[in-house]
Design a protein around this motif. Structure first.
Motif, PDB file in Angstrom:
ATOM      1  N   ARG A  88       4.998   4.987   7.367  1.00 33.02           N
ATOM      2  CA  ARG A  88       4.654   5.084   5.957  1.00 33.02           C
ATOM      3  C   ARG A  88       5.619   4.387   5.012  1.00 33.02           C
ATOM      4  NH1 ARG A  88       6.069  11.270   4.021  1.00 33.02           N
ATOM      5  NH2 ARG A  88       8.132  11.320   4.938  1.00 33.02           N
ATOM      6  N   PHE A  89       6.842   4.100   5.489  1.00 33.33           N
ATOM      7  CA  PHE A  89       7.781   3.406   4.607  1.00 33.33           C
ATOM      8  C   PHE A  89       7.704   1.886   4.755  1.00 33.33           C
ATOM      9  CE2 PHE A  89       9.655   7.658   4.719  1.00 33.33           C
ATOM     10  CZ  PHE A  89       9.703   7.895   3.356  1.00 33.33           C
ATOM     11  N   ARG A 135       5.344  -0.716   3.872  1.00 31.19           N
ATOM     12  CA  ARG A 135       4.167  -0.646   3.000  1.00 31.19           C
ATOM     13  C   ARG A 135       3.504  -1.991   2.756  1.00 31.19           C
ATOM     14  NH1 ARG A 135       7.290   3.507  -1.066  1.00 31.19           N
ATOM     15  NH2 ARG A 135       6.945   5.366   0.216  1.00 31.19           N
ATOM     16  N   ASP A 148       0.866  -1.174   0.000  1.00 36.39           N
ATOM     17  CA  ASP A 148       0.000   0.000   0.000  1.00 36.39           C
ATOM     18  C   ASP A 148       0.906   1.228   0.000  1.00 36.39           C
ATOM     19  OD1 ASP A 148      -1.687   2.100   0.494  1.00 36.39           O
ATOM     20  OD2 ASP A 148      -2.765   1.126   2.128  1.00 36.39           O
ATOM     21  N   PRO A 149       0.859   2.042  -1.055  1.00 33.40           N
ATOM     22  CA  PRO A 149       1.777   3.187  -1.106  1.00 33.40           C
ATOM     23  C   PRO A 149       1.597   4.136   0.078  1.00 33.40           C
ATOM     24  CG  PRO A 149       0.153   3.284  -2.894  1.00 33.40           C
ATOM     25  CD  PRO A 149       0.002   1.944  -2.245  1.00 33.40           C
ATOM     26  N   LEU A 150       0.451   4.075   0.738  1.00 24.54           N
ATOM     27  CA  LEU A 150       0.260   4.948   1.910  1.00 24.54           C
ATOM     28  C   LEU A 150       0.968   4.407   3.142  1.00 24.54           C
ATOM     29  CD1 LEU A 150      -3.499   5.855   1.441  1.00 24.54           C
ATOM     30  CD2 LEU A 150      -1.499   7.196   0.799  1.00 24.54           C
TER      31      LEU A 150
END
Lengths: 740, 740
Positions: A677-678, A680, A669-671
């Motif tokens: 957040r990194f 993913r 998930d790019p979010l």
């Protein structure tokens, strides 16, 4: 008549010649049409090399080419001097690896360098951990360096024990013993000693169980002004304290565990999250980097005893006492109440270059599909185990692949070899490289195969991996002969020594973090494995005893872990065969049904932990269950389709392989995970409380953690349940036939 | 002798027979080896269908099959009743499209539905905009609905003019005229009337120049409590006010422009950013959605005049006066100071289903490569122009493709047709579908080709696109005959009527936003184009005059825009040929050198605007320049490699095509633009001050905007300069030969 006879015989000779010619002509026509054309257009559709089955002899050729003694020689060479990241020896080693690879015949070998934030003790001012008497005078000072016990360790350029990225400062305070500094340890402290005020204290924690960076983070969160981490004999030494290195593999009293404290979701260079640390990179302020603010320093157990034997306060709870031979107490402070602990820490962050070496064997048919084999090259000191045992294996493996190349073999897909820099500082070299080439690596990488430590013990082969690789790992281990018993395979011994809890396969654990597979898997969704030969888990130790100490020498390995280097050879052979299988097989040997099973198990596990609590909040598993069922049935159909397909159409083969590569990617998930957040990958991540351990459905697990104290986390739970359902469904869709 | 002669001749006959047989044998061998095997393995490498050149006749067959009159018939059918998103007619239309596509012979046609937040006027309480007299009594009330001018417009289910996602409320206040409510308009107000207090006022703005959602956002930011938006005759009508619909194409005084106010980085369903609006989705609170808080409502110019003629205050600055025939003043308030404006707005947000229809023609060779043709289906009322002119073309095009399929043709790659729902509410249908199938679409989509409005005027064909498609667009327009002059191509007329500023090609503008290409390009990096036939830009109007009014009828198109539907046929033919070319060509017809040129131009543009200012802050263009130069040289080499390659190896062809597909993807940064995380294309994005317009290097442009008032933005500028350099470099690396 003669003339007539001659004429007649000339006539017949001519006739025969004509017949010959005619026959030849007809024959050519028959030969042309009957065999070749028919064969080409009807029964063997055109596919060429793309449908070529791999050469079945390559495995044997590869294994026969490799010699355990060569691995020993490489290890001796690699461990001859310290090769810490960011030092001249690190670059020298990189150049050595590059030059060897070129010599072996790899198609290319290049150095990729990055300018990253590393951390070192100050060369002018020693880091000091001291006991102060009632007058503030120094009563006792911990050793600055580990004692040289053999000539091997009496060389230059050994970095003194330190914790990379420690905060700096000169602080004095009362000491508190916090066991392993795990969350549950602090919970226990709070429960048993509700009046204990931790704020403003210096903590002393023992190494083990969890990543040291989490110890520092937890301590800082609980108000510590400094943290001392030591290796307790209970975790790192023998019961008989004299039976230590160099007489045994156990940690001697002067040994201290180096290591970094970088706890973040991104790893890699602390100043350039998300992007490569090139000269043009934007660098955040060091103050904003996710590094500890408090001084943190490691010591050996001889020194730790000097503090712990004098600690006052309550006796520790059950399970907290180590084997120092003293009565373990909590503190705060000492029996002599005026005594204090002082830490004067000068460990400094510094921008330096680190270097990856990338070797390349171009695939014959699909050069744009990569099987990446990785091992880091940087060591805290000699790296006898970590990582040079892996590097030694990698050198022998690349030499053997080079030999096969010279003999005319070439894999179907490309083999990429990564010798990473600055892994010890937080997977920095591999992460920066993934960040630089993210677009190509995400599109082209089939799998990443890591060997960090090849041999940390003599018990058995073990693997960690994402589920798609289970079957290929079992298959490779069945082909390699066990170093323990030549009548058995690596697989057989593994199964004997690691009997499964359920089913009939030796367990493969989830990846967690702690080595260079992390950026590949958690950032871009590349299926990955980590292989090694390890010690008996029955010993109950957190790692091999001399881990990250000066005593990780060639001698250690040869004397106690892998005297003939045949365990290393076994790991290296599995590594090589796994890579060859992934590179050569017409259809990539991923098994999506294993992924389906792991998803189902992880969902059941999540339910058993949280379902009733969630139900009270109106959160149901229906969508996740339905997605998991869809994934399972899509995986089953997909593999049926693969099993029944004819391998005679290059585009179709590529399409199926593209789908196989897409499954793991769909979990990205790019979010990113909430607050991370990194990271993913929504199915697996390093645990938020222990970076070494793996966590399934981390978004949920993190949010459910102590949810009764953080009720606003329920919103995150709801959101993550939807994200998981979506990603599993999305992954299922990648396996469907291509019609939308 | 006779016998001997006979014996001799028998001998010779036998010899001849033997010779024949021998010759035959040798011949078969020669025939087998010399021709067939040799041919197969040496001179004609096996490749099969993957190397098959496309059938050169397909373009003609496709174009000959399509009839302008059919497009007219489709348009009449589609515009016969209103078909607003979320209403029964929307679903009926979806079912119609699906059933037709199945009838035409597409391989599949399915409806994909999403449960999304839409917005409608309250059916029980009218939205009111009124002038109140000094006693608070109603002096004047704006029309609730547009006047029916022809029988066409006198049907049921016409939604009254409103702005979707308006805030609700009953507010009363003084009126201020703010021109187009652009940032520069407010700047001018501030400059010229520094004492003017905008807070607590109701603004009246004219439609045009920028997206209405930005007008609402700017107004709310400046303290407005409500916003009235009207269409000024200067922008939407003729100088001669009687010359209006139904006598001309100009907007009559009762016409009002409907439209949504959804300004966000994500578009799609306001409640499910980033994920598909399925039943299991996590929905954020409506209050947290990026929608206006103030009431906003559109009116016609007859009504607007009633307010503006009485406005007090200073006369407007130059350029602000429209053509209402009154003296335009700023306000605040009226000549009769006790008069006020009242807005009583009941427009309500509501969750409803919207429906996409997806048609599929499976590619023969690479079914997992998609060329997607899209058009939205929902209209504010009849949609004569927007979008049903596009839908009519799409129906004719799919019918023609279906015919070709029945005749045995099949494209090399798959053709996907998307008939989107709820575009008018913020690209909702297309965005949700991209979100649901993001993994497959990102991996497999070659290009997205949009026709929203096929014909908004009679002047010329125009295109917006990402640079990779320029060449293919020019090529397709050169093949299609101009509807204006049968001796010329669409390209010829385009070039005549849109002479380039520089170079010798008609200009193709950047995409901006405003239609369904946005989620494909800005979220997942798919090269996209938007095609239409438009009015003369020399008219100086913002859009065709009756845009989003009830007067967008079949009659309007037939009477004034495209009487013979041959302009629509021309656009549809270009659309079809562009898709066919992308689907059929062995090598995808992208030109990376055009991208290189656009990057160089954009960098020069950025320099000319900001370089000196940036230099003062120590920000240099070196890394961006170097990356752009690398991109240019990589593009040149890449195309040289393509031009010189033999098309005889399926895997090699696929590899090159994968690289071509990867270039645009490399500009996608999963972290998104600063503060706009769902806009992920770092080179192009909709402008932050006008969603319709495109912005190059949006991260920089946004941050540089009024930077002297926001000095902390310099950090973002620095960071974005590094991101741009990285992404351009990354895109360059995708074009390199596969060796790392």
């Amino acid at each position: 008549m003669a003339s007539s006879h001659h004429a007649s015989s000339r006539k017949y000779i001519a006739l025969s010649a004509l017949a010959l010619l005619f026959g030849l002509l007809i024959g050519v026509v028959i030969g042309y049409f009957a065999f070749s054309r028919g064969t080409e257009t009807v029964t063997v559709p055109s596919c060429g090399d793309a449908c070529q089955e791999p050469d079945p002899d390559i495995f044997n050729k590869l294994v026969n080419e490799m010699k355990a003694s060569n691995i020993g020689d490489y290890l001796r060479k690699l461990t001859s001097v310290p090769h810490l990241a960011g030092t001249p020896m690190d670059l020298e080693n990189a150049e050595y690896v590059r030059d060897e690879w070129i010599k072996y015949g790899l198609d290319s070998a290049k150095i990729y360098s990055y300018d990253v934030l590393l951390s070192y003790p100050d060369s002018n001012e020693h880091n000091l951990v001291q006991l102060l008497d009632e007058h503030g005078n120094i009563n006792f000072t911990c050793a600055i360096e580990e004692q040289g016990l053999r000539d091997d360790e009496k060389v230059e350029n050994i970095v003194n024990p330190f914790n990379a990225y420690s905060g700096t400062g000169n602080i004095t305070g009362d000491l508190v013993y916090v066991n392993y500094a795990r969350v549950e340890d602090f919970d226990e402290l709070e429960e048993y000693y509700p009046d204990l005020n931790l704020t403003g204290k210096i903590f002393i924690a023992r190494y083990g169980k969890i990543f040291r960076g989490n110890k520092a983070l937890h301590s800082e969160q609980r108000g510590a002004i400094g943290l001392i981490i030591y290796s307790d004999p209970a975790d790192y030494a023998s019961d008989d304290a004299t039976d230590v290195y160099p007489d045994a593999w156990w940690l001697p009293g002067t040994g201290a565990q180096r290591g970094n404290l970088h706890v973040s979701d991104h790893k890699g260079d602390p100043l350039t999250p998300g992007y490569p640390a090139k000269d043009y990179a934007y660098r955040s302020q060091v103050e904003d980097a996710p590094l500890p603010n408090i001084p943190v320093h490691p010591i050996g157990y001889d020194d730790a005893k000097m503090f712990l034997r004098e600690l006052s306060g309550d006796i520790v709870p059950s399970g907290w006492a180590g084997d120092l031979g003293v009565t373990y107490r909590i503190g705060p402070g000492f029996n002599n109440a005026n005594r204090k602990v002082n830490m004067d820490i000068h460990t400094r962050n510094e921008q330096r270059m680190t270097h990856n070496v990338i070797g390349f064997i171009e695939g014959a048919v699909e050069p744009d599909r990569y099987i990446i084999l990785g091992n880091h090259r940087d060591a805290w000191v000699f790296g006898g185990v970590d990582p040079s045992s892996g590097t030694a294996g990698m050198m022998e493996l690349t030499r053997a692949f080079g030999k096969l190349l010279k003999e005319g073999w070439r894999p179907r897909r490309s083999l990429v070899f990564g010798s990473w820099g600055a892994e010890e500082y937080g997977l920095i070299g591999s992460t920066e490289w993934v960040e630089e080439f993210v677009q190509n690596l995400a599109a082209r990488t089939v799998a990443y195969l890591n060997v960090d430590i090849a041999t940390s013990g003599d018990f058995t082969f073990v693997a960690k991996s994402t589920p798609l690789l289970y079957e290929a790992i079992y298959s490779a281990t069945k082909k390699v002969t066990s170093p323990e018993d030549s009548s058995k395979s690596v697989y057989d011994v593994w199964l004997e020594r690691y009997p499964p809890d359920s089913g009939d396969l030796p367990p493969i654990s989830s990846l967690g973090s702690g080595s260079d597979f992390a950026p590949f898997t958690y950032r871009i969704g590349v299926p990955a494995a980590d292989l090694r030969y390890r010690h008996n888990p029955g010993l109950g130790i957190s790692s091999y005893p001399v881990y990250h100490s000066v005593y990780e020498t060639y001698y250690l390995v040869e004397a106690f872990i892998d005297p003939e280097f045949n365990r290393n050879l076994a790991v290296t052979s599995v590594w090589g065969e796994l890579a060859r299988d992934l590179a050569d097989s017409i259809i990539i040997p991923f098994n999506c049904k294993d992924y389906a099973e792991q998803i189902q198990l992880a969902v059941e596990d999540l339910k058993s932990k949280f379902e009733s609590e969630m139900r009270n909040e109106g959160i149901h598993f229906d969508a996740v269950d339905s997605a998991a069922a869809n994934f399972t049935s899509a995986a089953t159909s997909f593999h049926q389709r693969i099993a029944s397909m004819e391998l005679n159409d290059a585009m179709k083969i590529r399409r199926i392989n593209d789908q196989l590569m897409s499954v793991e990617r769909a979990f990205i998930d790019p979010l990113g995970l909430p607050s991370r957040r990194f990271l993913r990958h929504v199915l697996f991540a390093p645990s938020v409380t222990n970076y070494y351990a793996g966590s399934a459905f981390p978004g949920i697990q993190d949010a459910m953690y102590k949810i009764n104290e953080n009720l606003d986390q329920w919103d995150t739970v709801k959101q993550q349940m939807a994200v998981i359902a979506f990603c599993i469904q999305s992954a299922a869709s990648t396996m469907m036939d291509v019609v939308l």
